[in-house]
Design a protein around this motif. Structure first.
Motif, short mmCIF file in Angstrom:
data_model
loop_
_atom_site.label_atom_id
_atom_site.label_comp_id
_atom_site.label_asym_id
_atom_site.label_seq_id
_atom_site.Cartn_x
_atom_site.Cartn_y
_atom_site.Cartn_z
N ILE A 46 0.85 -1.20 0.00
CA ILE A 46 0.00 0.00 0.00
C ILE A 46 0.88 1.24 0.00
N GLU A 47 1.88 1.24 0.86
CA GLU A 47 2.77 2.41 0.98
C GLU A 47 3.54 2.68 -0.32
N ARG A 48 3.81 1.63 -1.10
CA ARG A 48 4.54 1.77 -2.37
C ARG A 48 3.60 1.86 -3.58
N ALA A 49 2.30 1.83 -3.34
CA ALA A 49 1.30 1.84 -4.42
C ALA A 49 1.47 0.64 -5.35
N ASP A 50 1.85 -0.51 -4.79
CA ASP A 50 1.97 -1.76 -5.53
C ASP A 50 0.66 -2.52 -5.33
N TRP A 51 -0.31 -2.20 -6.18
CA TRP A 51 -1.66 -2.75 -5.99
C TRP A 51 -1.75 -4.25 -6.24
N ALA A 52 -1.00 -4.74 -7.20
CA ALA A 52 -1.01 -6.19 -7.46
C ALA A 52 -0.38 -6.92 -6.27
N GLY A 53 0.70 -6.39 -5.76
CA GLY A 53 1.35 -7.00 -4.60
C GLY A 53 0.45 -6.98 -3.38
N LYS A 54 -0.26 -5.85 -3.19
CA LYS A 54 -1.19 -5.72 -2.07
C LYS A 54 -2.27 -6.79 -2.16
#
Length: 146
Positions: A46-54
């Protein structure tokens, strides 16, 4: 020396070997640890805006929490099991809400809940574990103490 994939493969194999040789108490500890790790990973995404990872991290955390729910033994302490089942359900709802809203504070709340449960689980004495195992073996084999 080792690439990222090599380290991940080692960790994955290490966890598999831990699970293969673990007693039921240790399996639950490993599941809780896995849920905590996935939640922390999802929070970082979330903090890195990695939506797929989230999405992947939170999906895995929910799968682990469902495995914890499936491991609950209703015959041992029905009231406690009902409370834990409800708490696990609450955690899943909150993780889904946090995934949509991208709210790390909600994930922190779920992490705190799991840490409380894990802390209590970690305090179970060796004697109590052995008593539970012998009771479980007797119940499965049809032996009942009079």
């Amino acid at each position: 020396m080792y690439g990222k994939k090599g380290i991940q493969a080692y960790k994955k194999d290490s966890i598999k070997s831990d699970l293969a040789s673990a007693d039921p108490h240790r399996v639950i500890q490993l599941l809780m640890q896995g849920a905590l790790e996935r939640l922390a990973l999802g929070k970082g995404c979330i903090e890195r805006a990695d939506w797929a990872g989230k999405a992947a991290a939170f999906t895995r955390a929910i799968e682990i929490i469902n495995a914890l729910r499936d491991a609950l033994d209703r015959d041992v302490n029905p009231e406690l099991v009902d409370n834990l089942d409800g708490l696990y359900d609450y955690m899943i709802v909150r993780i889904n809400e946090a995934s949509v809203s991208k709210d790390c504070a909600v994930i922190d709340h779920v992490i705190a809940l799991i840490l409380q449960i894990k802390g209590a689980w970690d305090q179970i004495s060796e004697a109590d574990k052995q008593q539970a195992y012998s009771h479980g073996v007797q119940a499965r084999s049809g032996v009942v103490n009079a």
